[in-house]
Design an enzyme around this catalytic site. Structure first.
Site, PDB file in Angstrom:
ATOM      1  N   ARG A  96       0.829  -1.209   0.000  1.00 35.43           N
ATOM      2  CA  ARG A  96       0.000   0.000   0.000  1.00 35.43           C
ATOM      3  C   ARG A  96       0.864   1.259   0.000  1.00 35.43           C
ATOM      4  O   ARG A  96       2.016   1.235   0.421  1.00 35.43           O
ATOM      5  CB  ARG A  96      -0.903   0.026   1.234  1.00 35.43           C
ATOM      6  CG  ARG A  96      -1.983  -1.018   1.253  1.00 35.43           C
ATOM      7  CD  ARG A  96      -2.741  -0.980   2.549  1.00 35.43           C
ATOM      8  NE  ARG A  96      -1.875  -1.302   3.682  1.00 35.43           N
ATOM      9  CZ  ARG A  96      -2.180  -1.071   4.949  1.00 35.43           C
ATOM     10  NH1 ARG A  96      -3.325  -0.502   5.264  1.00 35.43           N
ATOM     11  NH2 ARG A  96      -1.352  -1.407   5.905  1.00 35.43           N
ATOM     12  N   LYS A 107       2.184   6.751  13.966  1.00 30.24           N
ATOM     13  CA  LYS A 107       2.601   5.464  13.426  1.00 30.24           C
ATOM     14  C   LYS A 107       3.823   5.570  12.524  1.00 30.24           C
ATOM     15  O   LYS A 107       4.613   4.645  12.399  1.00 30.24           O
ATOM     16  CB  LYS A 107       1.433   4.834  12.661  1.00 30.24           C
ATOM     17  CG  LYS A 107       1.716   3.442  12.132  1.00 30.24           C
ATOM     18  CD  LYS A 107       0.466   2.855  11.478  1.00 30.24           C
ATOM     19  CE  LYS A 107       0.760   1.476  10.897  1.00 30.24           C
ATOM     20  NZ  LYS A 107       1.599   1.551   9.692  1.00 30.24           N
ATOM     21  N   ALA A 275      -6.819  -0.220   7.431  1.00 29.43           N
ATOM     22  CA  ALA A 275      -7.497  -1.469   7.759  1.00 29.43           C
ATOM     23  C   ALA A 275      -8.396  -1.345   8.978  1.00 29.43           C
ATOM     24  O   ALA A 275      -9.299  -2.160   9.158  1.00 29.43           O
ATOM     25  CB  ALA A 275      -6.484  -2.584   7.991  1.00 29.43           C
ATOM     26  N   PHE A 303      -2.556  -4.081   9.671  1.00 34.90           N
ATOM     27  CA  PHE A 303      -2.694  -4.528  11.062  1.00 34.90           C
ATOM     28  C   PHE A 303      -2.732  -6.053  11.149  1.00 34.90           C
ATOM     29  O   PHE A 303      -2.018  -6.739  10.418  1.00 34.90           O
ATOM     30  CB  PHE A 303      -3.899  -3.860  11.724  1.00 34.90           C
ATOM     31  CG  PHE A 303      -3.781  -2.362  11.772  1.00 34.90           C
ATOM     32  CD1 PHE A 303      -2.688  -1.755  12.399  1.00 34.90           C
ATOM     33  CD2 PHE A 303      -4.728  -1.547  11.163  1.00 34.90           C
ATOM     34  CE1 PHE A 303      -2.564  -0.372  12.417  1.00 34.90           C
ATOM     35  CE2 PHE A 303      -4.604  -0.160  11.182  1.00 34.90           C
ATOM     36  CZ  PHE A 303      -3.521   0.429  11.822  1.00 34.90           C
ATOM     37  N   PHE A 383      14.438  -8.698  17.353  1.00 38.49           N
ATOM     38  CA  PHE A 383      14.981  -7.483  17.953  1.00 38.49           C
ATOM     39  C   PHE A 383      16.249  -7.863  18.715  1.00 38.49           C
ATOM     40  O   PHE A 383      16.386  -9.002  19.184  1.00 38.49           O
ATOM     41  CB  PHE A 383      13.962  -6.856  18.910  1.00 38.49           C
ATOM     42  CG  PHE A 383      12.928  -5.994  18.236  1.00 38.49           C
ATOM     43  CD1 PHE A 383      12.914  -4.624  18.437  1.00 38.49           C
ATOM     44  CD2 PHE A 383      11.975  -6.547  17.394  1.00 38.49           C
ATOM     45  CE1 PHE A 383      11.961  -3.820  17.816  1.00 38.49           C
ATOM     46  CE2 PHE A 383      11.023  -5.759  16.773  1.00 38.49           C
ATOM     47  CZ  PHE A 383      11.016  -4.388  16.984  1.00 38.49           C
ATOM     48  N   TRP A 411      15.311  -6.646   9.073  1.00 40.44           N
ATOM     49  CA  TRP A 411      15.633  -5.274   9.483  1.00 40.44           C
ATOM     50  C   TRP A 411      17.142  -5.062   9.538  1.00 40.44           C
ATOM     51  O   TRP A 411      17.643  -4.039   9.048  1.00 40.44           O
ATOM     52  CB  TRP A 411      15.017  -4.994  10.855  1.00 40.44           C
ATOM     53  CG  TRP A 411      15.220  -3.590  11.327  1.00 40.44           C
ATOM     54  CD1 TRP A 411      14.434  -2.499  11.062  1.00 40.44           C
ATOM     55  CD2 TRP A 411      16.304  -3.108  12.140  1.00 40.44           C
ATOM     56  NE1 TRP A 411      14.947  -1.366  11.658  1.00 40.44           N
ATOM     57  CE2 TRP A 411      16.098  -1.715  12.324  1.00 40.44           C
ATOM     58  CE3 TRP A 411      17.418  -3.711  12.726  1.00 40.44           C
ATOM     59  CZ2 TRP A 411      16.973  -0.917  13.070  1.00 40.44           C
ATOM     60  CZ3 TRP A 411      18.297  -2.924  13.471  1.00 40.44           C
ATOM     61  CH2 TRP A 411      18.056  -1.545  13.633  1.00 40.44           C
TER      62      TRP A 411
END
Length: 558
Positions: A96, A107, A275, A303, A383, A411
């Site tokens: 999107r 966000k 969403a 989400f 993480f 990441w």
């Protein structure tokens, strides 16, 4: 380095070179500078036909219920498509477009993070190719034409008190939720109550994302119900005979945009419905272009599986005849510990007890995906604070619930960090084990469809409808809209309607306070709890950190 610094230090390839990787020539692109392009109508038609005859395998990426700790669904999606190409697969991603509301709110943007991003990150997160701005203008042209029709004699007898069409802007602006217009005297219009929604929740955004052609677009715009006349009969926008003008503003918007990942993977980025208050998927056209271009297509829904995935599977897949081959559910140990009751400030401390408790949230989403006949894999988005003990604990919990969990490090390592996930999801997609089907049949009454979603996906005991909502549902059905799918607008921060109910709430009453008819898009929106179609800014918005220097270099965007 920060996400934006990583993106700015990346050396992009010209978008013409990216297009060559999926056999799209420069002649079939409309360039927006060196690194962004739209597909021509000719190429769009070619790719649509190819996708219908020989599509790639569609892989949906969804996630656990969001928390302030972060989940990284877009990051995993981008890392995964790069990982697939790393292991020799012809893969493409369809995502999107970001809304400016979250970019300046809380966000942030939607380009991924770390070494799993789409670029040019600043352009995509801000104005991009102008799609959302054009949607806003087209939406507001409809509003202007409605008010002008009333001002100029009101031939259709529109009752201003019944107008349901709202203006929109692509910003979080709570002061515009409820307004009064037409003040100042006779020449200024007819005074009435009006409302604003955020552009990405507008029906025009939904229509763009579900339309394949200009003809399809115009038919949907014609069908938009804008209100009622004094005889209490529905008035559609087509009766104003201005559909062509609105479609003219959207002629370029309907064509997908092509960009690239940091690792030069082709990425179709197009459409941006939220969403939590819309249907939360990129456009059908972008998905079809990707399916025609890659053997494996990664796409995401906004989400968690109770929101974006349900709407993707019950609305978009049904309308576009899409059949996902597999699903990835993104989870972080940090998020699950928050669902298990750990404060954000304490997340760096190992805690398998809280992780086990918070796993109940992930378990609901695993079960939700299975209810659509689909097989899933859990991606543990790593993480640096995750302990090995916690990682093994989560893998074991998934294994006990018949789901494989794979550590992914997109990441920090880009596609290299997602190779294991890529290999596993490709094997699952190739296995043919998924057998997609919608959750409910369209023949069910609207209230029953809402109840089925609430009970089976949200785990509610029952649904409580406001009397006004029930009256509107009855009217929708009497006017021939009873067979439409439903799009439930609710908080993203809980499986339930109440953001304070974390982890896996159940056995509660799910309240529907209003319903809205999106006849052009082809679904009914049911609003639950306190959800607003125009978000507000937080006390400390992200706008406080964003700046630009004399060379036009942006900082603080994330």
């Amino acid at each position: 380095m920060t996400d934006i610094e990583i993106a700015q230090n990346n050396v992009m390839e010209p978008i013409t070179k990216i297009a060559e990787k999926i056999n799209i020539s420069e002649n079939q692109l409309e360039l927006y500078g060196k690194y962004k392009a739209k597909i021509t109508f000719e190429e769009l038609r070619t790719l649509q036909k190819k996708a219908e005859k020989n599509p790639g395998k569609l892989i949906l990426v969804t996630a656990v219920t969001p928390t302030p700790a972060g989940e990284g669904k877009s990051t995993v999606s981008i890392g995964l498509v790069d990982g697939l190409r790393k292991i020799g697969k012809n893969a493409v991603v369809a995502l999107r477009e970001p809304s400016l509301g979250p970019c300046f709110g809380v966000k942030g943007g939607a380009c991924g993070g770390g070494y799993a991003q789409i670029v040019p990150m600043e352009d995509i997160n801000l104005h991009f190719t102008g799609d959302i701005h054009s949607i806003s203008i087209a939406n507001n042209l409809i509003s202007a034409l409605i008010d002008n029709h009333i001002q100029q004699g009101n031939e259709l007898g529109i009752d201003p008190r019944t107008i349901t069409w709202k203006r929109c802007v692509d910003l979080n602006d709570r002061a515009l939720r409820n307004i009064t217009i037409g003040l100042g005297g006779r020449l200024q219009g007819v005074p009435r109550e009006d409302h604003f929604t955020i552009a990405v929740a507008s029906e025009i955004m939904a229509i763009i994302c579900l339309s394949k052609t200009i003809s399809d677009l115009k038919e949907r715009i014609d069908r938009i119900v804008i209100g009622q006349n004094y005889a209490r009969k529905n008035v559609t926008f087509g009766q104003l005979k201005c559909t062509g003008a609105v479609a003219a503003l959207l002629k370029d918007v309907i064509r997908p945009n092509l960009v690239q990942t940091l690792e030069k993977t082709p990425a179709f980025v197009h459409g941006g419905p939220f969403a939590n208050i819309a249907h939360g998927c990129n456009s059908v056209n972008a998905t079809l272009c990707a399916l025609a271009s890659g053997d494996y297509v990664i796409t995401e829904a906004g989400f968690a599986a109770d929101l974006g995935a349900e709407k993707f599977l019950d609305i978009k897949c049904r309308m576009a005849n899409l059949k996902p081959a597999a699903v990835v559910i993104v989870a972080t140990i940090r998020a699950l510990k928050m669902h298990g009751g750990v404060a954000k400030s304490e997340l760096s401390k190992p805690d398998t007890v809280a992780l086990t408790k918070g796993f109940e949230n992930l378990k609901v989403h695993i079960e939700n995906i299975a209810k659509f006949g689909l097989k899933s894999i859990v991606a543990i988005n790593k993480f640096i604070t995750d302990s090995q003990e916690e990682i093994e604990c989560l893998k074991e919990l998934c294994n006990k619930n018949n789901s494989q969990a794979i550590l992914t490090e997109g990441w920090g390592k880009g596609g290299e960090g997602a190779k294991d996930l890529a290999a596993a999801i490709a094997e699952l997609a190739d296995s043919g084990k998924s057998n997609y089907h919608p959750l409910y049949e369209l023949e069910l009454p609207l209230a029953e469809k809402i109840k089925k979603i609430a009970k089976e996906i949200y785990r509610a005991k029952d649904v409580e409808f406001d009397s006004a909502a029930l009256k509107k549902i009855k009217s929708f059905e009497e006017n021939g809209y009873g067979n439409l799918p439903v799009c439930i607008a609710k908080t993203q921060n809980s499986i339930s309607h109440d953001p304070s109910l974390i982890c896996a709430p159940s056995d509660y009453i799910f309240p529907i306070r209003d319903v809205q008819l999106y006849a052009g898009a082809g679904f009914v929106v049911a609003l639950a709890g306190d959800i607003m179609t125009m978000p507000g800014l937080p006390k400390l918005p992200a706008a406080l950190n964003i700046d630009v220097n004399d060379d036009g270099i942006i900082s603080g965007l994330f």
